[in-house]
Design a protein around this motif. Sequence first.
Motif, PDB file in Angstrom:
ATOM      1  N   SER A   4      -5.991  -5.016  -0.840  1.00  0.00           N
ATOM      2  CA  SER A   4      -4.798  -5.257   0.007  1.00  0.00           C
ATOM      3  C   SER A   4      -4.815  -6.607   0.727  1.00  0.00           C
ATOM      4  O   SER A   4      -3.766  -7.202   0.949  1.00  0.00           O
ATOM      5  CB  SER A   4      -4.668  -4.173   1.061  1.00  0.00           C
ATOM      6  N   GLU A  61      -6.122   7.306  -1.011  1.00  0.00           N
ATOM      7  CA  GLU A  61      -6.694   6.537   0.096  1.00  0.00           C
ATOM      8  C   GLU A  61      -5.734   6.477   1.281  1.00  0.00           C
ATOM      9  O   GLU A  61      -6.153   6.422   2.433  1.00  0.00           O
ATOM     10  CB  GLU A  61      -6.979   5.104  -0.390  1.00  0.00           C
ATOM     11  N   ASP A  67       0.857  -1.200   0.000  1.00  0.00           N
ATOM     12  CA  ASP A  67       0.000   0.000   0.000  1.00  0.00           C
ATOM     13  C   ASP A  67       0.891   1.248   0.000  1.00  0.00           C
ATOM     14  O   ASP A  67       0.660   2.215  -0.733  1.00  0.00           O
ATOM     15  CB  ASP A  67      -0.868   0.052   1.272  1.00  0.00           C
ATOM     16  N   ASP A  75      -5.545  -1.635  -4.511  1.00  0.00           N
ATOM     17  CA  ASP A  75      -6.890  -2.110  -4.175  1.00  0.00           C
ATOM     18  C   ASP A  75      -6.859  -3.619  -3.975  1.00  0.00           C
ATOM     19  O   ASP A  75      -6.254  -4.342  -4.760  1.00  0.00           O
ATOM     20  CB  ASP A  75      -7.869  -1.749  -5.291  1.00  0.00           C
ATOM     21  N   ASP A 124      -6.578   5.081  -5.430  1.00  0.00           N
ATOM     22  CA  ASP A 124      -6.467   3.979  -4.467  1.00  0.00           C
ATOM     23  C   ASP A 124      -5.243   3.223  -4.964  1.00  0.00           C
ATOM     24  O   ASP A 124      -5.327   2.474  -5.933  1.00  0.00           O
ATOM     25  CB  ASP A 124      -7.734   3.108  -4.526  1.00  0.00           C
TER      26      ASP A 124
HETATM   27 MN    MN Z   1      -6.311   0.434  -1.219  1.00  0.00          MN
END
Ligand code: MN
Length: 333
Positions: free
Chosen positions: A118, A91, A68, A116, A113
């Motif tokens: 995760s 995000e 992330d 996406d 994001d």
């Molecule tokens: Mn995410």
Amino acid sequence: MRSVSLSRFLIDEQWQSHAIPADLRLLVEVVARAVKAISIAVGKGALAGVLGDAGSGNVQGEAQKKLDVIANEILLEANEWGGHLAAMASEEMEHPQGIPHRFPKGEYLLLFDPLDGSSNIDVNVSVGTIFSVLRCPEGVDPTSEQAFLQPGTQQVCAGFAVYGPSTVLVLTLGKGVHAFTLDRELGSFLLTRESIRIPEETKEFAINMSNQRFWEPPVQRYVGELLAGKAGPRGKDYNMRWVASMVADVFRILSRGGVFLYPRDLKDPSKPGRLRLMYEANPMAMIVEQAGGAATTGRERILDIVPASLHERVAVILGSKAEVEVATRYHQG
Ligand code: MN
Ligand code: AHG
Ligand code: MN
């Protein structure tokens, strides 16, 4: 057949179709370059030590995975110096981020994001990146939340990447949806599906069934009818798929139809949904509508929502038009 690269496609959009200005072309090229870098990091997995928790949390109160954070940094770094952006929002960041003073600035706002799905990283299942592009309103500080709080109808471009068996980039510039597959040897995205249309009818649905006891009555009714199959009111048997990466579920719907639901539920009444409006629901809704599908919260069209805050959550029902209409009708009754 001669292959068309993403660069060639964008140049044609700029010069032949006069559909996009040069700085939007640059923006998409830069995002695609970042997506390529994220795809390489995701693909290396344990070999590069990128799996597992980062040991930090984001503004959503979610534990961040290393990827992330890595994906967020790749997108920020790639997009800060090109002169096409006024600011970015993610995000993974509480507040919008401006462009450092030493770099030129542009008129667009980029939201993303970065990673996406995760929860799928460590188990080697498809993940992705979702992005949305807005114009920065005149006279507004681009690093203020206010600059970003525009309804999804204002998006000039939206897209997502899926890091699956192949890396695919799905893109709309407001005139149809196209998919590009990453040629790993060439290092470039090649057009592999043009003017994608979502089949109107479907026999496939996607929802996290473990939340069933928290659903509101319209969703109970709708999914109950799908589960009843041939003998039920819908008169056919449905199949269920849930990847837990929206990018993969939406890509499947773009390929063979289907309906995706992450409805409002009573699990945590303070949250009006699981997915985030600005960088998940809005870009996906634009793509799905551009491909002939529909996207609502059950109560209203997603793209019409006037956002109240950057990290706002919404209920999402999207995919094949006929199915979304049935589920939406049940919310109105
Ligand atoms: Mn995410
Ligand atoms: P993210 O990894 O960016 O937080 O998003 C995950 C989202 C979405 O991709 C997926 O459809 C959904 O969360 C999965 O939710 P469940 O874990 O409830 O299945
Ligand atoms: Mn997500």
